[in-house]
Design a protein around this motif. Structure first.
Motif, PDB file in Angstrom:
ATOM      1  N   ARG A  35       0.836  -1.208   0.000  1.00 46.75           N
ATOM      2  CA  ARG A  35       0.000   0.000   0.000  1.00 46.75           C
ATOM      3  C   ARG A  35       0.865   1.250   0.000  1.00 46.75           C
ATOM      4  NH1 ARG A  35      -2.933  -3.130   3.614  1.00 46.75           N
ATOM      5  NH2 ARG A  35      -2.196  -1.976   5.444  1.00 46.75           N
ATOM      6  N   ARG A  36       1.955   1.229   0.782  1.00 48.55           N
ATOM      7  CA  ARG A  36       2.848   2.389   0.816  1.00 48.55           C
ATOM      8  C   ARG A  36       3.555   2.552  -0.543  1.00 48.55           C
ATOM      9  NH1 ARG A  36       0.167   2.010   4.583  1.00 48.55           N
ATOM     10  NH2 ARG A  36      -1.028   3.242   3.075  1.00 48.55           N
ATOM     11  N   ASP A  39       1.183   4.317  -2.659  1.00 49.99           N
ATOM     12  CA  ASP A  39       1.166   5.752  -2.357  1.00 49.99           C
ATOM     13  C   ASP A  39       2.314   6.478  -3.053  1.00 49.99           C
ATOM     14  OD1 ASP A  39      -1.087   5.682  -0.726  1.00 49.99           O
ATOM     15  OD2 ASP A  39       0.073   5.251   1.088  1.00 49.99           O
ATOM     16  N   TYR A  42       1.586   6.741  -6.708  1.00 50.89           N
ATOM     17  CA  TYR A  42       0.539   7.758  -6.875  1.00 50.89           C
ATOM     18  C   TYR A  42       1.152   9.163  -6.892  1.00 50.89           C
ATOM     19  CZ  TYR A  42      -3.479  10.708  -5.673  1.00 50.89           C
ATOM     20  OH  TYR A  42      -4.438  11.694  -5.653  1.00 50.89           O
ATOM     21  N   ARG A  49      -1.702   9.115 -13.221  1.00 53.83           N
ATOM     22  CA  ARG A  49      -2.627   9.466 -12.138  1.00 53.83           C
ATOM     23  C   ARG A  49      -3.747  10.367 -12.646  1.00 53.83           C
ATOM     24  NH1 ARG A  49       0.620  12.457  -8.865  1.00 53.83           N
ATOM     25  NH2 ARG A  49      -0.301  14.442  -9.501  1.00 53.83           N
ATOM     26  N   ARG A  74      -6.584   7.243  -5.416  1.00 54.10           N
ATOM     27  CA  ARG A  74      -5.566   6.923  -4.406  1.00 54.10           C
ATOM     28  C   ARG A  74      -5.710   5.467  -3.937  1.00 54.10           C
ATOM     29  NH1 ARG A  74      -2.466  10.477  -1.163  1.00 54.10           N
ATOM     30  NH2 ARG A  74      -0.968   9.245   0.019  1.00 54.10           N
ATOM     31  N   LYS A  75      -6.938   5.063  -3.706  1.00 56.49           N
ATOM     32  CA  LYS A  75      -7.194   3.691  -3.264  1.00 56.49           C
ATOM     33  C   LYS A  75      -6.810   2.682  -4.350  1.00 56.49           C
ATOM     34  CE  LYS A  75     -10.764   1.006  -0.874  1.00 56.49           C
ATOM     35  NZ  LYS A  75     -12.185   0.978  -0.443  1.00 56.49           N
ATOM     36  N   TYR A  77      -4.443   3.068  -6.579  1.00 54.54           N
ATOM     37  CA  TYR A  77      -2.980   2.969  -6.595  1.00 54.54           C
ATOM     38  C   TYR A  77      -2.489   2.106  -5.432  1.00 54.54           C
ATOM     39  CZ  TYR A  77      -1.476   5.962 -10.430  1.00 54.54           C
ATOM     40  OH  TYR A  77      -1.196   6.457 -11.682  1.00 54.54           O
ATOM     41  N   GLN A  78      -3.115   2.224  -4.287  1.00 54.02           N
ATOM     42  CA  GLN A  78      -2.728   1.377  -3.151  1.00 54.02           C
ATOM     43  C   GLN A  78      -2.994  -0.093  -3.475  1.00 54.02           C
ATOM     44  OE1 GLN A  78      -5.021   3.097   0.036  1.00 54.02           O
ATOM     45  NE2 GLN A  78      -3.433   4.570   0.583  1.00 54.02           N
TER      46      GLN A  78
END
Length: 555
Positions: A35-36, A39, A42, A49, A74-75, A77-78
């Motif tokens: 997930r990081r 981010d 992103y 994006r 954003r979600k 991309y995570q």
């Protein structure tokens, strides 16, 4: 080519290093790192994006809200970061892993599909972890063939294929695969294929209300060999827990017309995936231009309320619509006035591909909306406080001394809609409106009066002198006078005009725009008149008069 080679090396090294470290980490920790990673991508991947956010705003964001679209992007991309990390799990996947972490919904549909004995296509779109999904299918206890295409990264392809092969999947490459595909379905075996991202050679069907290109291979195969299709969708529940949704077995319908059958079946399948994407929007890969190959475009004109600016924008739109029509593309035109805050808020409902505006006051709005919608931005006249580089096309009259740039087009005057058909249409419409007092003489003098602008003003005294000369000429030529002011005309000048022409018999049309305007007036005056007299401050007004092919005088 060199960039691809470097990216190939780096990607391969990154996956190997990630795989090494994730062997020692719990799944939840590894996915947290994913997930990081998402981010970070992103933040730095601005190019993709903004494409993703624009696509989401046009489709699944409630009311087209930009903030909602940003949250979903954003979600997404995570989720993508987690999927990348999860690829390193593939060598460790076994039956206990599948039993613990993978929940297959409607698993009975697999048996029903194989019972038909015609082969089974597990059809997916680029959503969820499609690499992991291939391995899941390969471990369900039946022969599974994966249909893949070369992505242009040979080292990374070899690494991923080694993962796939170790888990029991067989591979057919798109470049040399048709015969093997046929053999597979004839043996009643399973194939994994994707449907979206059809490119320039795909079939156009409606996807979220607009035409998108879809890959035709799976449906063509099913139409020819009567294969069963199981539409599949993958979504992460939490951490390593995955839900695999197997939709009901899809059998193609036939009408006897090959192209229609292909399009109709693709359309129904697209509807199935659209349903799941609406439920789980963060799982879809939004970072490509979904409607790039569609045959429809949405064109939006932003208007600052000035008639001259709107007519310039409409003229540019007309040229664009004609050009796109020549390429077989239909254009839907919308016009939105943006003088008030409420009208600007109303822009959220538009999903434009092209935005046109005229006038410096709304050029910044054009830029922002185009950036949010990933639309082409076109401005007429020099934009205020913004670099010309920010726009795809800038159309500037020669007298404004435009710079020489690739995206700058220089015109001798202002763009306008004036042609023979336009003049005829406006003249006939004004006749029917009742604005003209009586029958017109064969010779008419048209008068267009503007108003004050930066560095220029029209006085009542000047207008009085001009009108006296026009009346004298009308008497000598036995001509009628047709006059219109503009919204910029001052009250002083309006009063002088009414005093001079209000009761004058030869003035058959007198329009004070600030009192009662009609959108057909200027076009009709140009159509009826043989001589046109114009005030000098508006390049738009003078250009329209000159384009009408009449004698033009500017005072």
């Amino acid at each position: 080519m060199k960039q691809n080679l470097i990216a190939d090396y780096l990607s391969c090294i990154l996956f190997r290093i990630t795989g090494f470290f994730t062997c020692f980490l719990p799944f939840n920790i590894s996915l947290f790192m994913g997930r990081r990673l998402g981010d970070l991508i992103y933040i730095f991947d601005r190019k993709h994006r903004v494409v993703a956010c624009a696509n989401i705003r046009k489709t699944v964001a409630e009311g087209g809200d930009w903030r909602a679209a940003t949250r979903i992007t954003r979600k997404a991309y995570q989720a993508f970061g987690q999927n990348l990390i999860e690829i390193s799990f593939i060598p460790r996947i076994n039956k206990p892993y599948l039993e613990k972490y993978i929940n297959i919904v409607n698993k009975d549909n697999i048996e029903a599909a194989f019972k038909r004995g015609k082969g089974v296509i597990f059809l997916a779109v680029h959503a969820g972890d499609w690499e992991l999904s291939n391995i899941i299918c390969a471990n369900l206890g039946f022969p599974f063939i994966l249909f893949v295409r070369d992505q242009g990264f040979p080292r990374l392809n070899r690494l991923l294929n080694s993962y796939r092969l170790k888990q029991g999947a067989k591979i057919i490459y798109k470049q040399a695969g048709p015969r093997q595909l046929i053999e597979t379905v004839n043996k009643n075996q399973a194939i994994g294929m994707t449907m979206d991202q059809g490119g320039r050679h795909g079939e156009l069907v409606k996807f979220f209300g607009r035409e998108a290109s879809m890959s035709t291979g799976a449906v063509k195969l099913a139409l020819k060999y009567d294969c069963s299709i199981i539409p599949t969708f993958y979504t992460r529940v939490k951490g390593p827990y995955i839900k695999v949704i197997l939709d009901q077995v899809y059998t193609v319908s036939r009408s006897g017309e090959a192209q229609k059958d292909l399009r109709d079946n693709l359309q129904r399948l697209a509807g199935i995936y659209e349903k799941y994407i609406r439920l789980y929007p963060h799982e879809y890969l939004w970072t490509y231009k979904i409607w790039k190959y569609g045959k429809e475009r949405e064109l939006l004109i932003l208007s600052d309320g000035k008639t001259g600016h709107l007519r310039q924008s409409e003229s540019a739109a007309k040229l664009i619509i004609q050009q796109l029509a020549g390429r077989g593309i239909k254009t839907n035109l919308s016009i939105q006035e943006v003088r008030s805050r409420e009208s600007r808020q109303g822009l959220i409902s538009f999903k434009p591909d092209i935005i046109i505006s005229a006038g410096s006051s709304i050029s910044a709005l054009n830029y922002r909306l185009a950036r949010q919608s990933q639309a082409k931005s076109i401005v007429l006249m020099r934009p205020s406080n913004l670099s010309l580089k920010k726009f795809d096309l800038v159309i500037i009259p020669e007298h404004d001394n435009p710079p020489a740039r690739k995206n700058v087009v220089v015109t001798s005057g202002a763009l306008n809609l004036i042609d023979a058909d336009y003049l005829k249409e406006k003249s006939e419409r004004l006749k029917r409106s009742g604005f003209i007092k009586s029958a017109l003489s064969p010779l008419c003098i048209g008068v267009l009066i503007g108003g004050n602008s930066k560095g220029f003003s029209i006085s009542g005294r000047l207008i009085s002198t001009v009108i006296c000369e026009i009346k004298r000429s009308a008497e000598e030529l036995n001509a009628d006078i047709l006059l219109s002011t503009s919204r910029r005309t001052s009250p002083e000048v309006e009063q002088v005009i009414k005093n001079e022409l209000g009761g004058y018999g030869r003035c058959k049309l007198l329009v004070i725009s600030n009192e009662h305007n009609n959108p057909d007036v200027v076009g009709a005056i140009l159509g009826f008149s043989s001589i046109v007299i114009s005030s000098p401050e508006s390049i738009s007004m003078v250009s329209e008069a000159a384009s009408a092919g009449k004698y033009v005088m500017v005072f």
